[in-house]
Design an enzyme around this catalytic site. Structure first.
Site, PDB file in Angstrom:
ATOM      1  N   TYR A 138       0.860  -1.188   0.000  1.00 45.30           N
ATOM      2  CA  TYR A 138       0.000   0.000   0.000  1.00 45.30           C
ATOM      3  C   TYR A 138       0.892   1.233   0.000  1.00 45.30           C
ATOM      4  CZ  TYR A 138      -3.927   3.103   0.826  1.00 45.30           C
ATOM      5  OH  TYR A 138      -4.886   4.064   0.674  1.00 45.30           O
ATOM      6  N   VAL A 241       5.930   5.532   5.624  1.00 40.28           N
ATOM      7  CA  VAL A 241       4.758   6.342   5.974  1.00 40.28           C
ATOM      8  C   VAL A 241       3.990   5.748   7.158  1.00 40.28           C
ATOM      9  CG1 VAL A 241       2.486   7.096   5.153  1.00 40.28           C
ATOM     10  CG2 VAL A 241       4.494   7.354   3.680  1.00 40.28           C
TER      11      VAL A 241
HETATM   12  C1  LIG Z   1       2.740   2.315   3.770  1.00 36.04           C
HETATM   13  C2  LIG Z   1       1.831   3.442   3.391  1.00 36.04           C
HETATM   14  N1  LIG Z   1       2.227   4.332   2.480  1.00 36.04           N
HETATM   15  C3  LIG Z   1       1.455   5.370   2.097  1.00 36.04           C
HETATM   16  C4  LIG Z   1       0.199   5.542   2.632  1.00 36.04           C
HETATM   17  C5  LIG Z   1      -0.646   6.694   2.179  1.00 36.04           C
HETATM   18  O1  LIG Z   1      -0.722   7.641   3.172  1.00 36.04           O
HETATM   19  P1  LIG Z   1      -1.930   8.709   3.171  1.00 36.04           P
HETATM   20  O2  LIG Z   1      -3.184   7.941   3.350  1.00 36.04           O
HETATM   21  O3  LIG Z   1      -1.615   9.601   4.306  1.00 36.04           O
HETATM   22  O4  LIG Z   1      -1.879   9.412   1.873  1.00 36.04           O
HETATM   23  C6  LIG Z   1      -0.261   4.632   3.589  1.00 36.04           C
HETATM   24  C7  LIG Z   1      -1.619   4.783   4.167  1.00 36.04           C
HETATM   25  O5  LIG Z   1      -2.153   3.907   4.773  1.00 36.04           O
HETATM   26  C8  LIG Z   1       0.565   3.559   3.976  1.00 36.04           C
HETATM   27  O6  LIG Z   1       0.157   2.656   4.866  1.00 36.04           O
END
Ligand SMILES: Cc1ncc(COP(=O)(O)O)c(C=O)c1O
Length: 445
Positions: A138, A241
């Site tokens: 994700y 993230v």
């Molecule tokens: C590993 C990872 N990257 C990126 C994101 C995207 O973040 P956002 O929802 O704040 O855009 C998420 C969201 O769950 C995530 O788990």
């Protein structure tokens, strides 16, 4: 006529396209690791808004930073002006993220745009078109970041971004059947085959697969992946993230495998509850094509002030160490329940196929058959619903996995209370206390 509830008003007013709901969670306020409903019920927060509230709710350092920054803000963004908190945040990140050579920081609003821009910069810089990502990964809910997210592509909520190659992610619990006894080698062989194709602009990976089922890869996976990327001269983007910034018991999750990724992306915890994200990487990549990733309020003075306070607090309060300690307590207690040593013995133990995780990112893998490790998605839906009724907010990922990611400031007593609720919730759900009708309105993932 009775007044509609807050939840009913939300249904009538806010777009379904942006919802992921597990139970009718109405909230009025939060403090530390506790959320309070409009009728005054206190819930232990075991999600931290999917880790976005890593410092907990209403942390004094964040309040102070925001209060200072909102008094006389120097505009609203860094697109066409510079101000001390945006530049200061970029400098703070450069100091906290390992790397060599000349580097730059992209500041954005959400993990999604940080990943999207990092990928696009790699594509523009290399002139190559393909992205190598992982199954069940994700990376975002919009744009290319969404199109390289296995969770979305497999679930049908997005088409794969053109040319994306999805490689298997190593799973210690349910290894790929045809792996020949070497799960990491099997996955990396497919990465190598893709990189040999010569048109790969970047590799993007989660150091711990989170929304895809909270899978901690075996030691050595990331370092061998990094070696492969280096061999082919392809930049590796490490997506921190969700699980980065103290949560894994270290400041960065990639530290566990001793790697220095080319680009690291951040979001969620970084903002202390405000929207902000970042990508840290080589100037030669992030300085390409000036003006091709424009967000008016990127580098927003309030968000950057909050983020600077978050980074300082993570270090000053030793929150990575706190995450490790509380994580060991949480995992230890849940593992004892999995072994049958809990209040409900085998009734609950038989439905837990695995307890895993690192720091304060802990998974409880619910199964209908412990020996066969058959995923029990129905049970997961009912357990999170029951936990909410009993006083905890927890969601599931990967269909059947409780994802426990509380604020890093959760206390020892709160962890004990949370374990008691989770154990009771599993027992009650197994006993049929939650009906199909009750969970039907909440589609979850
Ligand atoms: C590993 C990872 N990257 C990126 C994101 C995207 O973040 P956002 O929802 O704040 O855009 C998420 C969201 O769950 C995530 O788990």
């Amino acid at each position: 006529m009775t007044e509609p509830t807050l939840y009913e008003r939300d249904l009538a007013a806010i777009a379904g396209i942006e919802k992921l709901r597990f139970f009718p969670l109405e909230l009025a306020s939060g403090k530390g690791s506790i959320l309070t409903t409009p009728d005054g019920r206190e819930l232990i927060d075991l999600s931290a808004t999917w880790t976005a509230c890593g410092l907990g709710h209403g942390h004094p350092a964040v309040i102070e930073a925001i209060t200072r920054a909102i008094q006389s803000p120097p505009g609203a963004g860094g697109l066409s002006a510079v101000h001390p908190d945006s530049v200061g945040l970029a400098e703070d990140l450069l100091a906290l993220v390992p790397g060599t050579g000349e580097r730059r920081v992209y500041l954005g609003h959400a993990g999604s745009d940080a990943n999207d821009v990092a990928i696009r910069a790699c594509i523009i810089h290399s002139g190559r078109k393909r992205v190598l990502a992982f199954e069940h990964g994700y990376h975002g809910g919009v744009g290319i970041a969404m199109g390289v997210s296995g969770v979305h592509v497999e679930g049908g909520s997005a088409a794969a971004a053109e040319g994306t190659i999805f490689a298997p992610y190593p799973d210690p619990l349910r290894p790929h059947a045809d792996n020949g006894g070497d799960e990491v080698g099997y996955c990396l062989a497919q990465v190598r085959a893709a990189l040999e194709g010569d048109d790969v602009a970047c590799v993007i990976v989660e150091p711990i697969l989170s929304d895809g089922g909270l899978i901690v890869p075996p030691p050595g996976f990331l370092s061998r992946l990094m070696d492969l990327a280096r061999e082919f001269g392809v930049p590796l983007i490490c997506d921190e993230v969700k699980v980065g910034l103290g949560r894994p018991g270290t400041l960065h999750a990639f530290e566990d495998d001793g790697i220095v990724p080319d680009i690291v992306t951040f979001g969620k915890t970084l903002g202390g509850g405000l929207p902000i994200s970042a990508a840290v990487g080589p100037a030669r990549i992030l300085d390409v094509a000036t003006g091709s990733a424009l967000l008016t309020m990127a580098g927003n003075p309030i968000s950057t002030a909050a983020a600077r306070a978050v980074l300082a607090t993570l270090v000053d309060e030793g929150l990575a160490d706190a995450a490790r300690e509380r994580g060991e307590q949480l995992k230890g207690a849940l593992t004892a329940i999995e072994r049958g040593e809990g209040r409900f013995g085998d009734k609950v133990a038989d439905r837990i196929g695995d307890v895993r995780g690192r720091g304060l990112a802990i998974a409880v893998d619910l199964v209908s058959d412990k020996a066969a490790l058959t995923r029990d998605e129905d049970l997961a839906r009912k357990v999170v619903y029951r936990a909410w009724q009993l006083g905890a907010v927890v969601f599931y990922v990967g269909g059947n996995v409780l994802e426990i990611t509380p604020p890093l400031v959760i206390t020892e007593e709160q962890v004990d209370a949370a374990v008691t609720i989770l154990e009771q919730a599993i027992s009650d759900a197994v006993d049929g206390l939650v009906s199909d009708e009750e969970v039907a309105p909440y589609s979850g993932w």
